[in-house]
Design a protein around this motif. Structure first.
Motif, PDB file in Angstrom:
ATOM      1  N   LYS A  30      48.249  30.997  34.674  1.00 49.13           N
ATOM      2  CA  LYS A  30      47.346  31.356  33.580  1.00 49.13           C
ATOM      3  C   LYS A  30      46.968  32.831  33.619  1.00 49.13           C
ATOM      4  O   LYS A  30      46.060  33.256  32.915  1.00 49.13           O
ATOM      5  N   GLY A  31      47.604  33.586  34.483  1.00 46.18           N
ATOM      6  CA  GLY A  31      47.422  35.030  34.466  1.00 46.18           C
ATOM      7  C   GLY A  31      46.073  35.537  34.939  1.00 46.18           C
ATOM      8  O   GLY A  31      45.597  36.555  34.444  1.00 46.18           O
ATOM      9  N   CYS A  32      45.450  34.842  35.882  1.00 44.75           N
ATOM     10  CA  CYS A  32      44.142  35.312  36.350  1.00 44.75           C
ATOM     11  C   CYS A  32      44.279  36.549  37.231  1.00 44.75           C
ATOM     12  O   CYS A  32      43.351  37.335  37.343  1.00 44.75           O
ATOM     13  N   GLY A  33      45.439  36.715  37.875  1.00 47.00           N
ATOM     14  CA  GLY A  33      45.681  37.925  38.655  1.00 47.00           C
ATOM     15  C   GLY A  33      45.129  37.910  40.065  1.00 47.00           C
ATOM     16  O   GLY A  33      45.141  38.934  40.739  1.00 47.00           O
ATOM     17  N   PHE A  34      44.630  36.764  40.536  1.00 44.51           N
ATOM     18  CA  PHE A  34      44.060  36.713  41.892  1.00 44.51           C
ATOM     19  C   PHE A  34      45.129  37.011  42.949  1.00 44.51           C
ATOM     20  O   PHE A  34      44.873  37.748  43.902  1.00 44.51           O
ATOM     21  N   PRO A  77      44.391  29.138  41.518  1.00 44.83           N
ATOM     22  CA  PRO A  77      43.703  27.965  40.980  1.00 44.83           C
ATOM     23  C   PRO A  77      44.644  27.019  40.235  1.00 44.83           C
ATOM     24  O   PRO A  77      44.248  25.907  39.915  1.00 44.83           O
ATOM     25  N   ASP A  78      45.862  27.450  39.948  1.00 49.07           N
ATOM     26  CA  ASP A  78      46.741  26.669  39.085  1.00 49.07           C
ATOM     27  C   ASP A  78      47.953  26.100  39.813  1.00 49.07           C
ATOM     28  O   ASP A  78      48.850  25.591  39.167  1.00 49.07           O
TER      29      ASP A  78
ATOM     30  N   CYS B  23      39.805  27.212  32.620  1.00 49.27           N
ATOM     31  CA  CYS B  23      40.107  28.535  32.071  1.00 49.27           C
ATOM     32  C   CYS B  23      40.831  29.415  33.095  1.00 49.27           C
ATOM     33  O   CYS B  23      40.775  29.159  34.293  1.00 49.27           O
ATOM     34  N   SER B  24      41.450  30.448  32.597  1.00 49.92           N
ATOM     35  CA  SER B  24      42.033  31.459  33.473  1.00 49.92           C
ATOM     36  C   SER B  24      40.910  32.174  34.214  1.00 49.92           C
ATOM     37  O   SER B  24      39.937  32.602  33.601  1.00 49.92           O
ATOM     38  N   GLY B  25      41.020  32.253  35.537  1.00 43.23           N
ATOM     39  CA  GLY B  25      39.982  32.911  36.334  1.00 43.23           C
ATOM     40  C   GLY B  25      38.897  31.973  36.803  1.00 43.23           C
ATOM     41  O   GLY B  25      38.006  32.395  37.521  1.00 43.23           O
ATOM     42  N   GLY B 219      37.851  36.798  35.755  1.00 41.64           N
ATOM     43  CA  GLY B 219      37.695  36.173  37.061  1.00 41.64           C
ATOM     44  C   GLY B 219      37.783  37.187  38.185  1.00 41.64           C
ATOM     45  O   GLY B 219      37.086  37.083  39.192  1.00 41.64           O
TER      46      GLY B 219
END
Lengths: 97, 279
Positions: A30-34, A77-78, B23-25, B219
């Protein structure tokens, strides 16, 4: 925890070079970038392609730099990234003083 | 890079439900990830595990974990879990729920479960507001934080969850943020090996609802806040562990041994059946 940091390497006569294989399940990202931000060796970077969810998944910059800390696996997270250790043939001898 | 390999945790997840809707983050996925990681390291039997969750974004965890699971009514996750644990003490019962569910509507269930020392393990994802319903101010919203119902800043003092749990009598109390994934996994492992009531609070980012009203739109920015503000102090005084924008004290706070309620209950039932107790 990855197998290689469970046991202490200092007592060993031989040291294995980490030989990582990073798997990215692009369409789950989902592209959160963590993973990109918190990778200690900066193995990953954001790619230009767009996945099924409309975001930029990470791509591998330099797989040989990976030390298999598996922080990306733990912080995702995914469930979209994981690292496995490739079997390596040669083991490097080190001298203990 | 090879794509056609399944994730090592995929057997712990219901494949029909993944990818999840968070959600993302969002940090809820990290809480689930760390929980599954702890289960995998302990090699726990999924047939002996019950995941109970209440209402809220994190309430969907019960549907994602490939164990026997309950998605219960609002605030009653611990009440359901108590019933499961007393009916069959062999089962490992884990409650994964949010701060609004466990401490606003379910606050009474929480403190009495902790007082009785029922062997239920509680993981609370604290995102500082009611994320699913649009970001209303909740019992854990920090002072001066902006939410939809407190647009000029929150003036209510928040709960200090670790202090509440420690004062109510929990045998294991810890707090981590979603950035401390290794320590969180170790904490969950330690919690699953204990007998009585255990509580782990996880500070979780909510960028879409809470963060964007508090100048943290992604996030990553919320995780940066955790990195900047958090400091690890194990076994410090939980009454001083209040969360402010400057300081988030994390660590283990309580780790004591106490006889659990279900053991005492079944001992008592045994004694009555053997007619050792007459009244």
């Amino acid at each position: 925890m990855p197998e290689r940091i469970r046991h202490a390497p200092l007592g060993n006569k031989k040291v294995k070079q980490p030989n990582a294989e990073v798997h990215i399940i692009t369409d789950q990202c989902k592209g959160c970038g963590f993973c990109i931000k918190f990778c200690p060796k900066k193995v990953l970077e954001e790619s230009q392609e767009i996945n099924a969810r409309g975001v930029h998944p990470p791509k591998i910059l330099d797989e040989s730099k990976c030390i298999i800390c598996s922080f990306c696996t733990a912080v995702c997270p995914d469930f979209a990234i994981f690292v496995v250790e490739k079997p390596c043939k040669e083991e490097r001898h080190i001298k203990h003083d | 890079m090879v794509q056609e390999v399944s994730h090592p945790f995929s057997s712990y997840l219901r494949s029909a439900m993944i990818p999840h809707i968070w959600c993302s983050g969002c940090g809820n996925g990290i809480v689930l990830n760390c929980f599954i990681h702890a289960l995998e390291e302990l090699q726990r039997d999924l047939d002996k595990l019950v995941v109970v969750s209440g209402i809220g974004c994190i309430g969907r965890t019960a549907g994602y974990a490939n164990a026997d699971s309950f998605h219960t009514t609002h605030g009653r996750a611990i009440a359901f879990a108590t019933g499961v644990k007393l009916a069959n003490p062999e089962l490992e019962v884990v409650v994964i729920s949010g701060d609004g569910d466990l401490f606003a509507i379910g606050g009474n269930h929480f403190i009495h479960a902790a007082r009785r020392n029922i062997g239920v393990k509680v993981i609370c994802a604290n995102n500082f507001n009611y994320g699913m319903t649009g970001g209303q101010q909740g019992p854990t919203t920090p002072l001066e934080a902006s939410t939809t119902t407190t647009p000029y800043g929150n003036i209510e003092h928040p709960f200090n969850l670790v202090h509440l749990a420690a004062a109510a009598g929990a045998t294991y109390v810890a707090r981590w943020t979603t950035l401390h994934v290794r320590r969180l996994t170790q904490s969950i492992k330690r919690m699953l090996q204990k007998e009585g009531f255990c509580f782990v609070e996880v500070i979780s980012p909510c960028p879409e609802i809470f963060g964007r009203r508090n100048k943290m739109r992604t996030g990553l920015e919320m995780m940066e806040w955790f990195r900047r503000a958090s400091s690890v102090e194990n076994f410090s005084d939980p009454s001083k562990a209040e969360i402010t924008s400057k300081r988030i004290l994390v660590g283990e706070f309580v780790n004591v041994e106490k006889v659990s309620y279900e053991r005492l209950l079944h001992e008592k039932i045994g004694q009555i059946n053997e007619k050792k107790i007459v009244w």
